[in-house]
Scaffold this motif. Structure first.
Motif, short mmCIF file in Angstrom:
data_model
loop_
_atom_site.label_atom_id
_atom_site.label_comp_id
_atom_site.label_asym_id
_atom_site.label_seq_id
_atom_site.Cartn_x
_atom_site.Cartn_y
_atom_site.Cartn_z
N ARG A 1 13.36 -16.54 -22.38
CA ARG A 1 13.90 -15.47 -23.75
C ARG A 1 13.28 -14.24 -23.48
O ARG A 1 14.18 -13.46 -23.75
N ASP A 2 11.97 -13.94 -22.98
CA ASP A 2 11.67 -12.30 -22.95
C ASP A 2 12.44 -11.58 -22.05
O ASP A 2 12.81 -10.42 -22.42
N LEU A 3 12.70 -12.32 -20.72
CA LEU A 3 13.35 -11.70 -19.85
C LEU A 3 14.91 -11.85 -19.80
O LEU A 3 15.50 -11.26 -18.84
N ARG A 4 15.50 -12.47 -20.91
CA ARG A 4 16.83 -12.85 -20.87
C ARG A 4 17.48 -13.41 -19.66
O ARG A 4 18.73 -13.14 -19.01
N VAL A 5 16.96 -14.46 -18.95
CA VAL A 5 16.95 -15.00 -17.93
C VAL A 5 18.23 -16.11 -18.16
O VAL A 5 18.28 -16.86 -19.37
N GLY B 1 19.46 -22.97 -24.56
CA GLY B 1 20.69 -22.58 -24.13
C GLY B 1 21.06 -22.27 -22.81
O GLY B 1 21.90 -21.62 -22.67
N VAL B 2 19.73 -21.85 -22.13
CA VAL B 2 19.91 -21.25 -20.98
C VAL B 2 20.43 -22.35 -19.93
O VAL B 2 20.24 -23.69 -20.03
N SER B 3 21.58 -21.96 -18.97
CA SER B 3 22.22 -22.85 -18.26
C SER B 3 21.36 -23.48 -17.14
O SER B 3 20.48 -22.74 -16.64
N ASP C 1 6.48 -25.92 -20.02
CA ASP C 1 7.60 -25.98 -20.39
C ASP C 1 7.98 -24.95 -21.38
O ASP C 1 8.73 -24.00 -21.40
N ALA C 2 7.06 -24.78 -22.35
CA ALA C 2 7.11 -23.82 -23.39
C ALA C 2 6.98 -22.38 -22.99
O ALA C 2 7.73 -21.44 -23.25
N HIS C 3 6.35 -22.40 -22.12
CA HIS C 3 5.98 -21.02 -21.33
C HIS C 3 7.24 -20.62 -20.71
O HIS C 3 7.63 -19.46 -20.66
N GLY C 4 7.89 -21.50 -19.99
CA GLY C 4 8.94 -21.15 -19.13
C GLY C 4 10.15 -20.74 -20.05
O GLY C 4 10.84 -19.95 -20.01
#
Length: 134
Positions: free
Chosen positions: A111-115, A129-131, A103-106
């Motif tokens: 965050r890194d790729l601004r997905v 905060g990712v939907s 989960d943390a890696h996800g």
């Protein structure tokens, strides 16, 4: 130019799609029918393989890997020492959430790729905060 990644896919989304008894199966069947560019973690693949192996058997675990291999729009992010450091920072940041490294890696990948979208049934994947589709 690298392709844009639209969504991060968590283990729970793969399970929901491949396990017809899952309550979210219909939703993920629809989503995977025409998937956008997707990204996931090597840890998610390991988690999914282990889930099918324990829940069912070796054949279902291998079928899971075959599905992953055949999914044309999926990028798998490796997990090395630098990715471990990113995931560990997130585990420490959300220490009261009992995050797994997967989960943390996800969260680090998003965050890194601004997905901006996450395919998951796990509330932990929305901590930054990712939907989510759920």
């Amino acid at each position: 130019m690298a392709k844009k990644t639209d969504c991060y896919v968590d283990t729970s989304a793969f399970i929901a799609f491949l396990d017809k008894s899952d309550s979210f199966h219909a939703l993920f069947r629809r989503l995977f029918s025409e998937p956008p560019p997707l990204i996931t973690s090597a840890l998610v693949i390991a988690e999914g393989h282990g889930w099918f192996l324990r829940r069912y058997d070796q054949q279902r675990a291998v079928q899971f890997l075959a599905f992953i291999d055949a999914l044309p729009s999926l990028t798998i992010r490796g997990f090395d020492v630098s990715e471990l450091a990113k995931a560990a920072r997130i585990v420490r940041k959300f220490f009261n959430q009992k995050l797994t490294l997967a989960d943390a890696h996800g969260l680090a990948i998003m965050r890194d790729l601004r997905v901006g979208c996450c395919w998951s049934t796990d509330r932990h994947l929305g901590l930054d905060g990712v939907s989510s589709v759920i």
